[in-house]
Design a protein around this motif. Sequence first.
Motif, PDB file in Angstrom:
ATOM      1  N   GLU A   1      33.823 -47.363  19.399  1.00 55.62           N
ATOM      2  CA  GLU A   1      35.255 -47.049  19.482  1.00 55.62           C
ATOM      3  C   GLU A   1      36.112 -48.306  19.602  1.00 55.62           C
ATOM      4  OE1 GLU A   1      35.185 -42.637  21.520  1.00 55.62           O
ATOM      5  OE2 GLU A   1      35.526 -44.378  22.794  1.00 55.62           O
ATOM      6  N   MET A   2      35.663 -49.226  20.418  1.00 56.77           N
ATOM      7  CA  MET A   2      36.414 -50.459  20.607  1.00 56.77           C
ATOM      8  C   MET A   2      36.497 -51.244  19.287  1.00 56.77           C
ATOM      9  SD  MET A   2      35.534 -53.036  23.643  1.00 56.77           S
ATOM     10  CE  MET A   2      36.796 -53.566  24.721  1.00 56.77           C
ATOM     11  N   THR A   3      35.377 -51.322  18.595  1.00 53.70           N
ATOM     12  CA  THR A   3      35.329 -52.025  17.315  1.00 53.70           C
ATOM     13  C   THR A   3      36.188 -51.313  16.273  1.00 53.70           C
ATOM     14  OG1 THR A   3      33.103 -52.796  17.848  1.00 53.70           O
ATOM     15  CG2 THR A   3      33.780 -52.937  15.538  1.00 53.70           C
ATOM     16  N   ARG A   4      36.134 -50.002  16.274  1.00 47.73           N
ATOM     17  CA  ARG A   4      36.919 -49.194  15.331  1.00 47.73           C
ATOM     18  C   ARG A   4      38.417 -49.417  15.535  1.00 47.73           C
ATOM     19  NH1 ARG A   4      38.703 -44.098  16.123  1.00 47.73           N
ATOM     20  NH2 ARG A   4      39.315 -42.973  14.268  1.00 47.73           N
ATOM     21  N   VAL A   5      38.862 -49.423  16.790  1.00 43.44           N
ATOM     22  CA  VAL A   5      40.273 -49.667  17.085  1.00 43.44           C
ATOM     23  C   VAL A   5      40.667 -51.058  16.587  1.00 43.44           C
ATOM     24  CG1 VAL A   5      41.914 -50.112  18.978  1.00 43.44           C
ATOM     25  CG2 VAL A   5      40.497 -48.044  18.992  1.00 43.44           C
ATOM     26  N   TYR A   6      39.822 -52.037  16.838  1.00 43.70           N
ATOM     27  CA  TYR A   6      40.100 -53.407  16.402  1.00 43.70           C
ATOM     28  C   TYR A   6      40.205 -53.490  14.874  1.00 43.70           C
ATOM     29  CZ  TYR A   6      39.067 -58.201  15.037  1.00 43.70           C
ATOM     30  OH  TYR A   6      39.095 -59.423  14.435  1.00 43.70           O
ATOM     31  N   LEU A   7      39.242 -52.912  14.172  1.00 40.35           N
ATOM     32  CA  LEU A   7      39.225 -52.998  12.713  1.00 40.35           C
ATOM     33  C   LEU A   7      40.370 -52.227  12.059  1.00 40.35           C
ATOM     34  CD1 LEU A   7      35.382 -52.725  12.049  1.00 40.35           C
ATOM     35  CD2 LEU A   7      36.837 -54.779  11.919  1.00 40.35           C
ATOM     36  N   LYS A   8      40.794 -51.123  12.686  1.00 41.72           N
ATOM     37  CA  LYS A   8      41.893 -50.329  12.127  1.00 41.72           C
ATOM     38  C   LYS A   8      43.264 -50.941  12.397  1.00 41.72           C
ATOM     39  CE  LYS A   8      40.766 -45.672  11.419  1.00 41.72           C
ATOM     40  NZ  LYS A   8      41.095 -44.308  11.777  1.00 41.72           N
ATOM     41  N   SER A   9      43.321 -51.848  13.330  1.00 44.69           N
ATOM     42  CA  SER A   9      44.594 -52.429  13.737  1.00 44.69           C
ATOM     43  C   SER A   9      45.087 -53.431  12.692  1.00 44.69           C
ATOM     44  CB  SER A   9      44.431 -53.145  15.073  1.00 44.69           C
ATOM     45  OG  SER A   9      45.597 -53.857  15.386  1.00 44.69           O
ATOM     46  N   SER A  10      46.364 -53.399  12.455  1.00 46.93           N
ATOM     47  CA  SER A  10      46.959 -54.413  11.581  1.00 46.93           C
ATOM     48  C   SER A  10      47.229 -55.683  12.389  1.00 46.93           C
ATOM     49  CB  SER A  10      48.264 -53.882  10.984  1.00 46.93           C
ATOM     50  OG  SER A  10      49.169 -53.561  12.020  1.00 46.93           O
ATOM     51  N   ASN A  11      47.051 -55.589  13.679  1.00 43.45           N
ATOM     52  CA  ASN A  11      47.321 -56.685  14.592  1.00 43.45           C
ATOM     53  C   ASN A  11      45.993 -57.246  15.107  1.00 43.45           C
ATOM     54  OD1 ASN A  11      48.555 -58.429  16.306  1.00 43.45           O
ATOM     55  ND2 ASN A  11      49.407 -56.875  17.666  1.00 43.45           N
ATOM     56  N   HIS A  12      45.236 -57.928  14.238  1.00 41.90           N
ATOM     57  CA  HIS A  12      43.917 -58.446  14.623  1.00 41.90           C
ATOM     58  C   HIS A  12      44.050 -59.617  15.592  1.00 41.90           C
ATOM     59  CE1 HIS A  12      41.514 -55.984  12.007  1.00 41.90           C
ATOM     60  NE2 HIS A  12      42.347 -56.225  11.007  1.00 41.90           N
TER      61      HIS A  12
ATOM     62  N   LYS B   1      41.517 -61.491  17.270  1.00 40.30           N
ATOM     63  CA  LYS B   1      40.072 -61.667  17.291  1.00 40.30           C
ATOM     64  C   LYS B   1      39.556 -62.176  18.636  1.00 40.30           C
ATOM     65  CE  LYS B   1      36.315 -63.503  14.532  1.00 40.30           C
ATOM     66  NZ  LYS B   1      35.950 -64.273  13.348  1.00 40.30           N
ATOM     67  N   SER B   2      40.175 -63.189  19.196  1.00 38.65           N
ATOM     68  CA  SER B   2      39.668 -63.741  20.456  1.00 38.65           C
ATOM     69  C   SER B   2      39.812 -62.729  21.588  1.00 38.65           C
ATOM     70  CB  SER B   2      40.357 -65.056  20.797  1.00 38.65           C
ATOM     71  OG  SER B   2      41.747 -64.872  20.903  1.00 38.65           O
ATOM     72  N   PHE B   3      40.915 -61.979  21.603  1.00 38.88           N
ATOM     73  CA  PHE B   3      41.093 -60.945  22.621  1.00 38.88           C
ATOM     74  C   PHE B   3      40.031 -59.851  22.462  1.00 38.88           C
ATOM     75  CE2 PHE B   3      42.858 -56.833  23.952  1.00 38.88           C
ATOM     76  CZ  PHE B   3      43.056 -57.100  25.294  1.00 38.88           C
ATOM     77  N   PHE B   4      39.770 -59.455  21.229  1.00 35.99           N
ATOM     78  CA  PHE B   4      38.747 -58.444  20.967  1.00 35.99           C
ATOM     79  C   PHE B   4      37.376 -58.928  21.441  1.00 35.99           C
ATOM     80  CE2 PHE B   4      35.312 -57.075  18.119  1.00 35.99           C
ATOM     81  CZ  PHE B   4      35.221 -55.751  18.513  1.00 35.99           C
ATOM     82  N   LEU B   5      36.998 -60.146  21.070  1.00 34.52           N
ATOM     83  CA  LEU B   5      35.684 -60.662  21.462  1.00 34.52           C
ATOM     84  C   LEU B   5      35.549 -60.784  22.977  1.00 34.52           C
ATOM     85  CD1 LEU B   5      35.110 -63.354  18.690  1.00 34.52           C
ATOM     86  CD2 LEU B   5      33.994 -61.116  18.921  1.00 34.52           C
ATOM     87  N   PHE B   6      36.601 -61.243  23.639  1.00 44.20           N
ATOM     88  CA  PHE B   6      36.591 -61.334  25.094  1.00 44.20           C
ATOM     89  C   PHE B   6      36.441 -59.942  25.716  1.00 44.20           C
ATOM     90  CE2 PHE B   6      38.820 -61.662  29.238  1.00 44.20           C
ATOM     91  CZ  PHE B   6      37.964 -62.566  29.842  1.00 44.20           C
ATOM     92  N   SER B   7      37.176 -58.968  25.178  1.00 45.38           N
ATOM     93  CA  SER B   7      37.094 -57.583  25.666  1.00 45.38           C
ATOM     94  C   SER B   7      35.702 -57.007  25.447  1.00 45.38           C
ATOM     95  CB  SER B   7      38.130 -56.705  24.957  1.00 45.38           C
ATOM     96  OG  SER B   7      39.428 -57.173  25.203  1.00 45.38           O
TER      97      SER B   7
END
Length: 185
Positions: A17-28, A30-36
């Motif tokens: 789910e977390m990855t899906r939200v990240y990939l669907k976002s137009s606001n990537h 990346k560092s925040f996603f990886l840290f999360s």
Amino acid sequence: MVFRLLAIVITGGSIYEMTRVYLKSSNHKKSFFLFSLIILLVFAMGFYMFSGLNSGFILFAFLVLSIFDSFSQISGQLWGRRKLFPGISPNKTIEGLTGGGLVALISSIFLRKLIGISASGAFFLTAGIIVFAFIGDMLTSYFKRRYRVKDFSNLIPGHGGFLDRFDSLIAAGAFVAVNEYIINI
């Protein structure tokens, strides 16, 4: 064994789910996603350890967490006036957190026989469950706000996805497991 498998499913679903939200976002971001994702994986390792504890500890943590969540909502709806973090989780109030925490702490005195610990031990364990459950909830709420989504998914209709339902359990379970590991060294 069943709860251990469930912990794997919950963790896998949460990562998805977390990855899906990240990939669907137009606001990537990346560092925040990886840290999360790293934070989730650290909590997930503790949650997996938690799933292997004896059933008394799992039941104790689950009951305390359920009481905390339920009475936080009730207290917040009845008396909630002051917002805790309106930019992250607009419905959370100081009164809700306080009411839920107090009822959970009092309840732990009666539930402590499930795990055979002293009243002070139950108080400490419950305080940690409350703090980590709140942290887990706030971290996932912050992630959702950063990516501008209401829920991680609609897997559980009306309740969101895995992370919407289990964020507090993952974090609180990790605390209980680490606490038990440290005590039993």
